[in-house]
Design a protein around this motif. Structure first.
Motif: not given
Ligand SMILES: *[C@@H]1O[C@H](CO)[C@@H](O)[C@H](O)[C@H]1NC(C)=O
Ligand SMILES: *[C@@H]1O[C@H](CO)[C@@H](O)[C@H](O)[C@H]1NC(C)=O
Ligand SMILES: *[C@@H]1O[C@H](CO)[C@@H](O)[C@H](O)[C@H]1NC(C)=O
Length: 333
Positions: A85, A107-108, A110, A132
């Motif tokens: 992240p 995704d990563n 944040v 995210n």
């Molecule tokens: C980001 O979101 C995805 C799907 O909602 C989730 O599976 C993942 O763990 C999240 N990653 C982080 C780093 O929060």
């Protein structure tokens, strides 16, 4: 050839290649900092200190060739594939000529939308989608007067909607679907400029009523489906509006559908799963462009008007109402 001559030649050659580079040195430095702040992802391996950032070889980067200032004006940071992240880099603020910023499908990525974004005073199109990124949609966006489009769909944003963005003079649309935004829609959203025509805030946690101030809006597209909105939505309708699509499915809206006016350009109407009552307006039969309709799971009554495109929709478009009847449903008794 003497070695001194060789060195001089090398220095001259490398100097001239720097001179012929179109990339602004500050922009290059900013981009390399962004790359570093994101942990030097493989997806940005084309960003090299030795090459020209305005040469199309830098993935997702383009420079202003129109005005020949060659400042970086477009940045597409998508599918970054970050191994761990990282926050959205504040170093983005050091690209002051950005016009278009797309951050997506990562995704990563944040943390909050950084305040540094407010320094991008020429930004017109801002997309942060399918990440995210969390926190609220910041109020400081209202300082970026150039904004035309704001798209923050499918992130982890929460909190309430910022009232101040309705003052943005050039804003044409907002797309905030697929987050965890809660609370009521601000009354100020009825005072977006005349240019504002598209509002998408579906799949969130909005509560309360649709502001009466929305009577002033002339939206071409509105999607508030899958929230917890209640009460009257008739302000979104009107024969004086140019509305093409109204999507309000899966809320707790309750109003008399028989009393709404209809835009003659309406091509899609999805009101499924609400508590809407009254009859279907006769005017629906006059809508030449109506190609999708779903009013199922409401409290509607009376005969489905016969004509226009209304009998082209199947029973499931009308099913599960209080007492709707007539084709394509069984005949009224
Ligand atoms: C980001 O979101 C995805 C799907 O909602 C989730 O599976 C993942 O763990 C999240 N990653 C982080 C780093 O929060
Ligand atoms: C871009 O850079 C590469 C490598 O430095 C070079 O071969 C190419 O000619 C350049 N392209 C343009 C359009 O300048
Ligand atoms: C209308 O909505 C209902 C309920 O979600 C769904 O089952 C049906 O397939 C939809 N019909 C059409 C024509 O979209």
């Amino acid at each position: 050839m003497s070695s001194t001559f060789c060195i001089v030649l090398l220095v001259v050659l490398s100097f001239s290649s720097v001179l012929s580079e179109l990339c602004n040195p500050q922009d290059k430095q900013a981009l390399l900092q962004i790359k570093k702040d994101l942990g030097n992802p493989i997806t940005l391996s084309s960003w090299l200190p030795t090459t020209d950032c305005c040469n199309r070889t830098w993935q997702g980067v383009s420079c202003d060739t129109d005005t020949q200032t060659y400042r970086v004006n477009n940045l597409d940071l998508s599918d970054l594939n970050l191994p761990k992240p990282y926050p959205v880099p504040s170093s983005l603020a050091n690209l002051p000529f950005l016009n278009f910023l797309y951050i997506g499908r990562t995704d990563n990525l944040v943390g909050p939308i950084p305040t540094a974004i407010a320094k991008l005073t020429q930004l017109r199109y801002l997309y942060i989608t399918h990440t995210n990124v969390s926190g609220t949609i910041p109020d400081f966006l209202s300082q970026i007067k150039t904004l035309v489009t704001l798209d923050f769909s499918y992130n982890a944003l929460s909190g309430t909607l910022p009232p101040s963005i309705s003052s943005l003079p050039n804003l044409v649309g907002i797309t905030f679907d697929g987050n965890r935004i809660s609370g009521a829609i601000p009354d100020s959203y009825g005072s977006f400029s005349k240019l504002f025509t598209s509002m998408t805030i579906s799949r969130n946690r909005l509560t309360g009523k649709i502001p009466a101030t929305f009577a002033n809006l002339n939206l071409a597209f509105v999607d508030l489906s899958r929230n917890m909105l209640e009460g009257d939505a008739s302000v979104l309708f009107g024969s004086d509006k140019n509305t093409q699509k109204i999507q309000l499915a899966q809320n707790s809206l309750a109003f008399d559908l028989g009393k709404v006016g209809l835009s003659k350009n309406l091509n899609g109407l999805d009101l499924r799963n609400n508590r809407i009552y009254g009859t279907l307006p006769e005017g629906l039969t006059q809508l030449k462009f109506l190609h999708s309709l779903n009013v199922s799971f409401n409290n509607l009554c009376g005969e489905i008007p016969q004509g226009g495109n209304l009998q082209r929709f199947d029973v499931y478009a009308y099913a599960n109402n209080k007492c709707l009847c007539g084709s394509p449903l069984p005949a009224c008794t």
